[in-house]
Each structure stands twice: as C-alpha cells, then as structure tokens.
Design a protein around this motif. Sequence first.
Motif, short mmCIF file in Angstrom:
data_model
loop_
_atom_site.label_atom_id
_atom_site.label_comp_id
_atom_site.label_asym_id
_atom_site.label_seq_id
_atom_site.Cartn_x
_atom_site.Cartn_y
_atom_site.Cartn_z
N GLY A 15 52.13 67.40 51.27
CA GLY A 15 52.66 67.68 49.94
C GLY A 15 51.65 67.50 48.84
N GLY A 16 50.53 66.90 49.17
CA GLY A 16 49.50 66.63 48.18
C GLY A 16 48.60 67.82 47.93
N SER A 17 47.60 67.60 47.08
CA SER A 17 46.67 68.66 46.69
C SER A 17 45.24 68.17 46.83
CB SER A 17 46.92 69.08 45.24
OG SER A 17 48.21 69.60 45.07
N LEU A 18 44.36 69.12 46.97
CA LEU A 18 42.93 68.83 47.07
C LEU A 18 42.18 70.09 46.68
CD1 LEU A 18 41.64 66.13 48.02
CD2 LEU A 18 41.10 67.27 50.17
N ARG A 19 40.98 69.92 46.13
CA ARG A 19 40.14 71.07 45.81
C ARG A 19 38.82 70.96 46.54
NH1 ARG A 19 37.69 72.94 39.98
NH2 ARG A 19 36.26 71.23 40.44
N LEU A 20 38.50 72.00 47.28
CA LEU A 20 37.21 72.10 47.94
C LEU A 20 36.25 72.89 47.07
CD1 LEU A 20 38.30 72.94 51.61
CD2 LEU A 20 38.02 70.69 50.54
N SER A 21 34.99 72.54 47.17
CA SER A 21 33.94 73.27 46.46
C SER A 21 32.91 73.77 47.45
CB SER A 21 33.25 72.37 45.43
OG SER A 21 34.15 71.91 44.45
N CYS A 22 32.33 74.91 47.12
CA CYS A 22 31.26 75.50 47.93
C CYS A 22 30.13 75.85 46.97
CB CYS A 22 31.77 76.73 48.66
SG CYS A 22 30.49 77.68 49.51
N ARG A 72 36.03 81.25 41.52
CA ARG A 72 34.58 81.06 41.51
C ARG A 72 34.06 80.96 40.09
NH1 ARG A 72 32.04 85.57 44.93
NH2 ARG A 72 30.12 84.51 44.34
N ASP A 73 32.94 80.27 39.95
CA ASP A 73 32.21 80.16 38.69
C ASP A 73 30.79 80.58 39.01
OD1 ASP A 73 31.87 77.55 36.16
OD2 ASP A 73 30.82 79.43 36.44
N ASN A 74 30.45 81.82 38.74
CA ASN A 74 29.14 82.33 39.11
C ASN A 74 28.01 81.66 38.31
OD1 ASN A 74 30.18 83.99 41.06
ND2 ASN A 74 30.27 85.79 39.74
N ALA A 75 28.32 81.18 37.13
CA ALA A 75 27.30 80.47 36.35
C ALA A 75 26.88 79.18 37.05
CB ALA A 75 27.82 80.17 34.96
N LYS A 76 27.77 78.62 37.83
CA LYS A 76 27.48 77.39 38.59
C LYS A 76 27.23 77.67 40.06
CE LYS A 76 30.27 74.41 35.56
NZ LYS A 76 31.39 73.45 35.48
N ASN A 77 27.26 78.94 40.45
CA ASN A 77 27.06 79.30 41.87
C ASN A 77 28.02 78.51 42.77
OD1 ASN A 77 24.98 81.19 41.44
ND2 ASN A 77 23.44 79.57 41.39
N TYR A 80 35.56 77.71 44.63
CA TYR A 80 36.52 76.64 44.82
C TYR A 80 37.70 77.10 45.67
CZ TYR A 80 33.96 74.99 40.73
OH TYR A 80 32.96 74.61 39.86
N LEU A 81 38.32 76.16 46.34
CA LEU A 81 39.57 76.42 47.05
C LEU A 81 40.54 75.32 46.64
CD1 LEU A 81 40.97 78.29 49.10
CD2 LEU A 81 40.39 76.59 50.85
N GLN A 82 41.47 75.67 45.78
CA GLN A 82 42.50 74.74 45.36
C GLN A 82 43.64 74.80 46.37
OE1 GLN A 82 42.65 72.50 42.71
NE2 GLN A 82 44.54 71.81 43.70
N MET A 83 43.95 73.66 46.95
CA MET A 83 44.96 73.61 48.00
C MET A 83 46.11 72.73 47.55
SD MET A 83 42.39 73.18 51.26
CE MET A 83 41.80 71.60 50.67
#
Length: 122
Positions: A15-22, A72-77, A80-83
């Motif tokens: 039930g929780g949330s997490l955000r992955l970054s690449c 995505r934020d192309n300025a930061k290359n 993200y995956l918000q889950m």
Amino acid sequence: QVQLVESGGGLVQAGGSLRLSCAASGRTSGELAVGWFRQAPGKEREFVAAISWSGVLRSYADSVKGRFTISRDNAKNTVYLQMNSLKPEDTAVYYCAAARALARELGRYDYWGQGTQLTVSS
C-alpha cells in the motif's frame, strides 16, 4: 556508451509508495527512450514502463497501469518511476534501460543499469 544507475529501491509495506530514479551519464546526447523492467526471483525479466525522449509517449504493463507513473527530466538526465499502491507481487529487482525508441521488448534496449531491489512486505 551510456551508463545508467538506478537508485531509490528499498523495503516498503504493501500500500506504500516509492520512487525509483535512473541517472544517465556518458554519451547522453542521443535522444534515447528509457524503460523500466523488473525481475523477481525465479522469473524472467519483464517490462514495467517506458517513456520516449520527449516524454510525450509512455507505455505501461497492465499489472502496473494506474499505480506506476514514469517521467523524465532531460535537464538532469534522469528518469523516474513513481510507484504507488505497492503490492507484494511488485517485489523484484528493478532495472532501467535505454533504447533508440520506445519499446516494450527487452531486446530493443542497448544499455542497462545494474538494478535496484524493491521489497514489498505484506
């Protein structure tokens, strides 16, 4: 060459949330699409979500549609995956990958990160 590094994995309750970054580095001047894949123990790696270079086109696996959001934020290359509304069956190693065009097939991706573990407890 493009290097991809995932971060943000961890242990979360159902039930929780997490955000992955690449985060991408190296020859990132090309307009690459980025996808997220996951692999659970004993299972094949599967498609989760993908986003085009512009961010206009997005694709999701049915199992995560409505719960996960790719951006995505192309300025930061960085992609993200918000889950949200996480389930125990989301437990897996999550990989990001880059390709010349948005795709759902693993074979279409040329560059891969090392993966980050997500564990969802019930």
